[in-house]
Design an enzyme around this catalytic site. Structure first.
Site, short mmCIF file in Angstrom:
data_model
loop_
_atom_site.label_atom_id
_atom_site.label_comp_id
_atom_site.label_asym_id
_atom_site.label_seq_id
_atom_site.Cartn_x
_atom_site.Cartn_y
_atom_site.Cartn_z
N GLY A 76 72.52 1.35 -114.00
CA GLY A 76 71.98 1.95 -112.78
C GLY A 76 72.21 1.04 -111.59
O GLY A 76 72.35 -0.18 -111.76
N GLN A 135 71.46 -2.54 -103.24
CA GLN A 135 72.02 -3.66 -104.01
C GLN A 135 73.44 -4.02 -103.57
O GLN A 135 73.93 -5.09 -103.90
CB GLN A 135 72.02 -3.34 -105.51
CG GLN A 135 70.61 -3.33 -106.11
CD GLN A 135 70.66 -3.00 -107.60
OE1 GLN A 135 70.75 -1.85 -107.98
NE2 GLN A 135 70.62 -4.01 -108.43
N CYS A 168 68.02 -6.87 -114.41
CA CYS A 168 68.49 -6.28 -113.15
C CYS A 168 69.75 -7.02 -112.71
O CYS A 168 69.80 -8.24 -112.79
CB CYS A 168 67.40 -6.42 -112.09
SG CYS A 168 67.90 -5.84 -110.47
N LEU A 169 70.74 -6.26 -112.23
CA LEU A 169 71.98 -6.88 -111.79
C LEU A 169 71.75 -7.82 -110.60
O LEU A 169 72.52 -8.74 -110.38
CB LEU A 169 73.00 -5.80 -111.40
CG LEU A 169 73.49 -4.88 -112.53
CD1 LEU A 169 74.35 -3.76 -111.96
CD2 LEU A 169 74.26 -5.66 -113.59
N HIS A 189 63.19 2.05 -112.22
CA HIS A 189 63.76 0.77 -111.77
C HIS A 189 64.55 0.97 -110.46
O HIS A 189 64.39 0.21 -109.51
CB HIS A 189 64.67 0.22 -112.89
CG HIS A 189 65.30 -1.09 -112.58
ND1 HIS A 189 64.98 -2.25 -113.23
CD2 HIS A 189 66.24 -1.45 -111.67
CE1 HIS A 189 65.68 -3.26 -112.73
NE2 HIS A 189 66.47 -2.79 -111.79
N GLU A 190 65.39 2.02 -110.43
CA GLU A 190 66.22 2.25 -109.24
C GLU A 190 65.38 2.74 -108.06
O GLU A 190 65.63 2.36 -106.92
CB GLU A 190 67.37 3.22 -109.54
CG GLU A 190 68.32 2.79 -110.65
CD GLU A 190 68.77 1.34 -110.55
OE1 GLU A 190 68.91 0.79 -109.45
OE2 GLU A 190 68.98 0.72 -111.62
N HIS A 200 63.87 -0.09 -106.37
CA HIS A 200 64.79 -0.75 -105.43
C HIS A 200 64.75 -0.08 -104.06
O HIS A 200 64.76 -0.76 -103.03
CB HIS A 200 66.23 -0.68 -105.95
CG HIS A 200 66.59 -1.78 -106.90
ND1 HIS A 200 66.50 -3.12 -106.56
CD2 HIS A 200 67.05 -1.77 -108.17
CE1 HIS A 200 66.89 -3.87 -107.59
NE2 HIS A 200 67.23 -3.08 -108.58
ZN LIG Z 1 67.84 -3.61 -110.49
#
Ligand SMILES: [Zn+2]
Length: 171
Positions: free
Chosen positions: A46, A51, A93-94, A135-136, A139
């Site tokens: 995701g 991001q 998380c990236l 999660h997204e 963000h």
């Molecule tokens: Zn994330």
């Protein structure tokens, strides 16, 4: 399509609340394509627009590596319609590298938003799809997993990043 750089904690962009998309156009669709390619390139399931530095309420998800029943999709201006249950889910998380921690999530949620061609879509997610959606959407509201962890764990991670940064400056 292009692969963008994924911003990492403590980049200020990750703390900002993203803005609603008022008009879906070619630029929006190109952004969705770039986000998708960037997500795949990073082996993520995701990604939120913030991001890659774009403050818009757009997310892309592909949880099929974990749950093959669901394919890639993008959602613009997602809104949580209903949610139920509560569970601790271990996630990463990236934008927060080398951090895997349990965070509190809803077990099941229903999210409504728009597809890249402007159609209203509704997604009911359970398991990994529910967690990834939450999660997204976090963000988009300027929330990262560190904010959902205990203060102690957050401090430990923060200090680790500071130390690595200092080390990088000396080397
Ligand atoms: Zn994330």
């Amino acid at each position: 399509m292009a692969v963008w750089e994924i911003l990492k904690y403590p980049h200020p962009m990750l703390k900002r609340r993203s803005e609603k998309v008022e008009r879906i156009d070619e630029e929006t669709r190109r952004m969705v394509e770039d986000m998708t390619e960037t997500m795949y390139h990073a082996n993520g399931i995701g990604l939120a627009a913030c991001q890659i530095g774009i403050s818009r309420r757009v997310i892309v998800l592909d949880v099929s590596p974990i749950d093959p029943e669901h394919d890639l999709f993008a959602m613009i201006n997602p809104e949580v319609i209903s949610e139920e249950g509560e569970i601790d889910h271990e996630e990463g998380c990236l934008s927060v590298p080398d951090c895997f921690e349990k965070v509190k999530r809803r077990e099941k949620i229903c999210v409504r938003g728009l597809s890249p061609d402007g159609k209203e879509i509704e997604v009911v997610g359970e398991g990994i799809l529910a967690f990834a959606l939450q999660h997204e959407i976090d963000h988009l509201n300027g929330i990262i997993i560190l904010d959902r962890m205990s203060r102690l764990k957050r401090e430990i991670y923060r200090n680790k990043v500071k130390k690595e940064k200092r080390k990088g400056e000396i080397d």
